[in-house]
Design an enzyme around this catalytic site. Structure first.
Site, mmCIF file in Angstrom:
data_model
loop_
_atom_site.group_PDB
_atom_site.id
_atom_site.type_symbol
_atom_site.label_atom_id
_atom_site.label_comp_id
_atom_site.label_asym_id
_atom_site.label_seq_id
_atom_site.Cartn_x
_atom_site.Cartn_y
_atom_site.Cartn_z
ATOM 1 N N CYS A 146 0.813 -1.222 0.000
ATOM 2 C CA CYS A 146 0.000 0.000 0.000
ATOM 3 C C CYS A 146 0.849 1.276 0.000
ATOM 4 C CB CYS A 146 -0.949 -0.005 1.194
ATOM 5 S SG CYS A 146 -2.052 -1.422 1.188
ATOM 6 N N HIS A 280 -2.878 7.650 6.378
ATOM 7 C CA HIS A 280 -3.182 6.418 5.645
ATOM 8 C C HIS A 280 -4.599 5.965 5.987
ATOM 9 C CE1 HIS A 280 -2.193 2.950 3.297
ATOM 10 N NE2 HIS A 280 -2.312 2.107 4.313
ATOM 11 N N HIS A 314 -10.180 1.925 -0.089
ATOM 12 C CA HIS A 314 -8.728 1.719 -0.003
ATOM 13 C C HIS A 314 -8.253 1.188 -1.348
ATOM 14 C CE1 HIS A 314 -4.787 0.938 1.203
ATOM 15 N NE2 HIS A 314 -4.975 0.203 2.291
#
Length: 381
Positions: A146, A280, A314
Site C-alpha cells: 500500500c 493512511h 482503499h
C-alpha cells in the site's frame, strides 16, 4: 538538490472520473462507496468502484495518463520523460481469469491463451504508459504494497533531484477488485461490512476501491522555462520497512516513526511546521491505532488530520498517490478535506470532520503497507 515541482495531476477514483470531480465530491463530504456484487460466487461487499463493474488496468492507466498530460499542457512524444508507475496488484485480474479458464477446461485448455502472457507481467503497465507518451528513457515499476504510490513518486523525484532527468511521469494505478483479493481480505477479517470509517470507535475494517493518480514532476527550472502552472513542491520523503510481520505493523511503530523523521529531516522541517497530515487511515483496527499513536507522539496537538478512504475506499498501491493528489488540492485551495465516515472519534487527534478553510503551507502524506512498508512525503505551496 534540484527542486521538484508538480505541474500536472491525473486522478480517477470512485468519487469521480477526474481530479476536479473527485475533489468537489470529497469537499462535499460524499462517498463513492456502494454495495456491489461484481462476482456472483461471492456475497455483496461495499466497494469503491469507478463504474458498475471493475475496470481493466491498462484502460485505467491510459485514462489517467492522458488526464495528467492534459493538465500539465504537455503533448507526446516525450522521449526524455522518465516513467515511474507502480501497482501492488498489477495484472492480477488477467492471471485469475487465466487460472479460472485452466481450471474449468483442464483437458482441452488451448495453448493460444498464453500468447499474450508477457504483456501481463507486473512491470508491463509502466512499459505501456511509456509507450503511450513516447518515452524512451528510464522506466520503473515499484511494488511496495500500500506504500507503492508514494514510493513511486519518491523514486521519480530522486531521479530529477540527482539530475538523471528533468521530467517524470509518476504515480500508481490499481484495479484490485478481483475474486481472490476480496476472498483473501475477507479470510483475514479485514473487510468492512457496511462502509469505511477511518479513526472511528466503531470502524469495521477496510473497503476495497479502484483508482489511479499520476503526476507530472519537473525540475523547477524546466517548469519555469515552459511557464507551467505549479501545484506544489516535493520537499522530501522517507521510506522504511518494519521487517517484522506479513500484515501487522510493528507494535512500537519504530520504522514508521523513522520514515516520518527521515522525511522531516530531508525536508528541513520540524513537526511544528506541518499544517495538515493526510493519514493512511484504512479504518482497520491495527492501522488506525498505530498511526494515531505515531501522530500523537511526533506532532504537537492541533495538527489537522484526515483520511480520504471513507470516500474512495482503499485503493491499495494507489492510495498514497490519491492521498498526494488530495494533499496538493488542499494546498491549492487552502481547504482541509474531511474524514468522511467518521462519526465518533476514538483518538485524541484534530480529525477534520467537515471541510474547512485553513492556512496551509506544508503538508505530509503517509502510507503504511502490508509487510511493514512505510512511506511519508512532504509537500509545500
Amino acid at each position: 538538490m534540484v527542486k521538484v515541482c508538480i505541474t500536472g495531476i491525473g486522478l480517477i477514483s470512485a468519487l469521480g472520473g477526474s481530479l476536479k470531480d473527485s475533489w468537489r465530491n470529497l469537499i462535499a463530504g460524499k462517498s463513492g462507496i456502494q454495495l456491489h456484487q461484481p462476482f456472483p460466487e461471492l456475497t455483496p461487499f461495499p466497494l469503491g468502484l469507478i463504474a458498475q463493474q471493475p475496470l481493466e488496468l491498462t484502460m485505467l492507466t491510459q485514462m489517467v495518463v492522458t488526464s495528467a498530460l492534459q493538465d500539465s499542457g504537455l503533448v507526446p512524444p516525450l522521449a526524455d520523460c522518465a516513467v515511474v508507475i507502480g501497482s501492488s496488484r498489477s495484472y492480477q485480474t488477467s492471471w485469475e481469469m487465466l487460472a479460472r479458464q485452466m481450471y474449468n477446461n483442464a483437458k482441452n485448455f488451448p495453448m493460444s491463451s498464453f500468447e499474450n502472457w508477457l504483456d501481463t507481467l507486473p512491470h508491463m503497465n509502466a512499459i505501456t504508459a511509456a509507450r503511450q507518451i513516447g518515452a524512451s528513457g528510464m522506466v520503473l515499476a515499484p511494488m511496495a504494497a500500500c506504500a507503492t504510490g508514494i514510493w513511486s513518486i519518491a523514486q521519480a523525484a530522486l531521479l530529477i533531484q540527482t539530475g538523471q532527468c528533468q521530467q517524470a511521469l509518476a504515480g500508481a494505478v490499481e484495479a484490485p477488485i478481483t475474486p481472490l483479493t476480496l476472498a483473501g481480505f475477507q479470510q483475514m477479517g479485514a473487510l468492512a461490512k457496511t462502509g469505511a470509517y477511518p479513526f472511528d470507535l466503531h470502524r469495521e475494517g477496510l473497503v476495497l476501491g479502484e483508482g489511479a493518480a499520476v503526476f507530472v514532476l519537473e525540475s523547477a527550472e524546466l517548469a519555469k522555462q515552459r511557464q507551467a502552472k505549479v501545484y506544489g513542491e516535493i520537499l522530501g520523503f522517507g521510506l522504511t520497512n518494519d521487517a517484522y510481520h506479513t500484515n501487522s505493523p510493528e507494535p512500537e511503530a519504530k520504522s514508521a516513526i523513522a520514515a516520518i523523521k527521515q522525511c522531516l529531516e530531508r525536508s528541513c522541517l520540524s513537526p511544528a511546521d506541518i499544517d495538515y497530515i493526510h493519514a493512511h487511515g484504512t479504518a482497520t483496527h491495527l492501522n488506525d491505532q498505530m498511526e494515531s499513536m505515531v501522530i500523537q507522539r511526533l506532532f504537537p496537538q492541533g495538527v489537522a488530520v484526515s483520511s480520504t478512504k471513507g470516500s474512495t475506499g482503499h485503493t491499495l498501491g494507489a492510495s498514497g498517490a490519491l492521498g498526494m493528489a488530495f494533499s496538493l488540492m488542499t494546498l491549492k485551495h487552502q481547504i482541509l478535506p474531511p474524514c468522511v465516515g467518521l462519526q465518533q472519534p476514538e483518538f485524541d487527534l484534530d480529525l477534520v470532520t467537515a471541510a474547512r478553510l485553513s492556512k496551509i503551507r506544508q503538508v505530509l502524506c503517509f502510507s503504511f503497507g502490508f509487510g511493514g512498508q512505510n512511506a511519508a512525503i512532504a509537500l509545500a505551496r
